[in-house]
Design a protein around this motif. Structure first.
Motif, PDB file in Angstrom:
ATOM      1  N   TYR A 106      41.995  40.071  42.609  1.00  0.00           N
ATOM      2  CA  TYR A 106      42.366  39.422  41.351  1.00  0.00           C
ATOM      3  C   TYR A 106      43.843  39.070  41.445  1.00  0.00           C
ATOM      4  CZ  TYR A 106      43.877  44.209  40.230  1.00  0.00           C
ATOM      5  OH  TYR A 106      44.458  45.450  40.269  1.00  0.00           O
ATOM      6  N   HIS A 111      46.527  43.653  34.968  1.00  0.00           N
ATOM      7  CA  HIS A 111      46.208  45.075  34.951  1.00  0.00           C
ATOM      8  C   HIS A 111      45.059  45.330  33.984  1.00  0.00           C
ATOM      9  CE1 HIS A 111      49.961  45.863  37.136  1.00  0.00           C
ATOM     10  NE2 HIS A 111      50.559  45.038  36.276  1.00  0.00           N
ATOM     11  N   ARG A 113      42.066  45.734  31.645  1.00  0.00           N
ATOM     12  CA  ARG A 113      40.969  44.871  31.212  1.00  0.00           C
ATOM     13  C   ARG A 113      41.125  43.448  31.738  1.00  0.00           C
ATOM     14  NH1 ARG A 113      40.109  41.678  26.518  1.00  0.00           N
ATOM     15  NH2 ARG A 113      37.884  41.481  25.977  1.00  0.00           N
ATOM     16  N   ARG A 116      40.044  43.315  35.327  1.00  0.00           N
ATOM     17  CA  ARG A 116      38.580  43.402  35.466  1.00  0.00           C
ATOM     18  C   ARG A 116      37.915  42.079  35.093  1.00  0.00           C
ATOM     19  NH1 ARG A 116      39.801  48.430  33.143  1.00  0.00           N
ATOM     20  NH2 ARG A 116      39.199  47.714  31.053  1.00  0.00           N
ATOM     21  N   THR A 119      38.546  39.559  37.883  1.00  0.00           N
ATOM     22  CA  THR A 119      37.691  39.859  39.036  1.00  0.00           C
ATOM     23  C   THR A 119      36.284  39.323  38.805  1.00  0.00           C
ATOM     24  OG1 THR A 119      38.967  41.865  39.524  1.00  0.00           O
ATOM     25  CG2 THR A 119      36.745  41.707  40.467  1.00  0.00           C
ATOM     26  N   TRP A 120      35.751  39.522  37.608  1.00  0.00           N
ATOM     27  CA  TRP A 120      34.408  39.035  37.279  1.00  0.00           C
ATOM     28  C   TRP A 120      34.356  37.516  37.350  1.00  0.00           C
ATOM     29  CZ3 TRP A 120      32.338  35.839  33.516  1.00  0.00           C
ATOM     30  CH2 TRP A 120      30.936  35.857  33.398  1.00  0.00           C
ATOM     31  N   ASP A 247      44.594  44.802  43.885  1.00  0.00           N
ATOM     32  CA  ASP A 247      44.410  43.353  43.956  1.00  0.00           C
ATOM     33  C   ASP A 247      44.552  42.810  45.374  1.00  0.00           C
ATOM     34  OD1 ASP A 247      47.096  43.969  44.082  1.00  0.00           O
ATOM     35  OD2 ASP A 247      47.761  42.222  42.968  1.00  0.00           O
TER      36      ASP A 247
END
Length: 332
Positions: A106, A111, A113, A116, A119-120, A247
């Motif tokens: 990412y 950082h 949330r 995440r 990344t999704w 990351d």
């Protein structure tokens, strides 16, 4: 390896930024494949998009698209997410086959949330691509394929340039944890050299150097030429890498040192573990903490730079990279 059966194909490599050795080397190696006609584009514009929107390219290879997810405020927001998917859609429409080169898990600086979510989002783009490329074999699975990061084409320097210092080389950015390294550094010589993106961070490093009276540390935030950088790294006892955040996939500084046969002392990452344990790369010393790294420097073993260079060539040399790109671009 022979490359029989590779038909003529039109390839767009984007973005192709000026003075980027990774881009230059990768384009050169892909262009070495028979039938590969590589075009480049630094930035998309309306005329270019309209001309090529209907699958004009056999392959489009996109790099660093994940960086778009970080807006000017250094945060993940609706606008940056929308721009990411818009650019991805444009590339997807221009390509019969799309390669998503994933340079980071990412984007740097995110950082919790936001990391995440980013990344999704990246994983959805990969799912919608024909294939994704990563430069560490530990991530290879399914449509995610490993292609070695190319070495840098640098001037070879004789051993008499060796000196009694270690070096941190590359862009001076907070996520690289140079400040933490300075808080642990001892009385051995260290040269930190690279362009500064945040002057405030550079001042922070200067304050640590001054407060700890690290007269043995040189901080060079000015521009250095390729020749100067090569001489600096080649003349060192080793390159020190201290960024190991989640990351990170690979470090360009590592491949710069590998290209020169220079040993690397680093905090461990999945890539470093894979390179040493699965590929037996020589000249890499990875530690789980800065205290362990500093202890390792005190006991630094003698290194055979020719052996390191040979190991780098065997794992990341031009023939290896060309062969891997051939497999990717000829796997329709």
């Amino acid at each position: 390896m022979g490359y029989l059966g590779l038909i003529v194909m039109r390839i767009l490599f984007s973005p192709a930024t000026a003075s980027n050795k990774y881009v230059d080397n990768t384009i050169k190696l892909i262009s070495a494949l028979p039938g590969a006609k590589v075009e480049t584009k630094a930035q998309l514009d309306a005329d270019f998009i309209m001309k090529n929107i209907r699958h004009r390219y056999d392959w489009v290879i996109i790099n660093w698209l994940e960086n778009i997810l970080v807006g000017k405020n250094k945060r993940l927001g609706f606008k940056s997410i929308a721009l990411f998917f818009l650019k991805f859609l444009i590339y997807r429409l221009m390509a019969k086959q799309l390669v998503f080169v994933r340079h980071n898990i990412y984007p740097h600086g995110l950082h919790g949330r936001e990391a995440r979510i980013a990344t999704w989002i990246i994983e959805q783009a990969i799912r919608l691509s024909t294939v994704s490329i990563v430069h560490s074999g530990h991530l290879e699975q399914g449509k995610v394929k490993y292609v070695a990061h190319p070495l840098y084409e640098l001037s070879a320097l004789p051993n008499e340039y060796e000196n009694d210092y270690h070096v941190v080389f590359g862009r001076i950015i907070e996520y690289k944890n140079i400040h933490t390294l300075l808080e642990h550094w001892d009385n051995r010589r260290l040269i930190i050299a690279g362009l500064v993106e945040d002057p405030v961070y550079a001042e922070r490093l200067k304050q640590i150097i001054q407060q700890r009276n690290l007269t043995n540390v040189v901080l060079n935030t000015g521009f250095i030429t390729d020749e100067e950088a090569t001489k600096l790294v080649a003349g060192s006892q080793g390159l020190v890498i201290t960024h190991c955040d989640a990351d990170m996939i690979v470090s360009g500084s590592f491949f710069f040192a590998a290209s020169l046969g220079v040993p690397v002392f680093a905090l461990t990452t999945p890539f470093f573990e894979w390179a040493t344990q699965s590929r037996n790369y020589q000249g890499l010393y990875a530690y789980k903490s800065l205290d362990a790294l500093m202890a390792g420097l005190k006991q630094q073993p003698a290194v055979d730079r020719k052996r390191i260079s040979q190991s780098a060539h065997d794992l990341f040399g031009n023939d290896v990279v060309v062969s891997a790109w051939y497999s990717v671009l000829n796997s329709r």
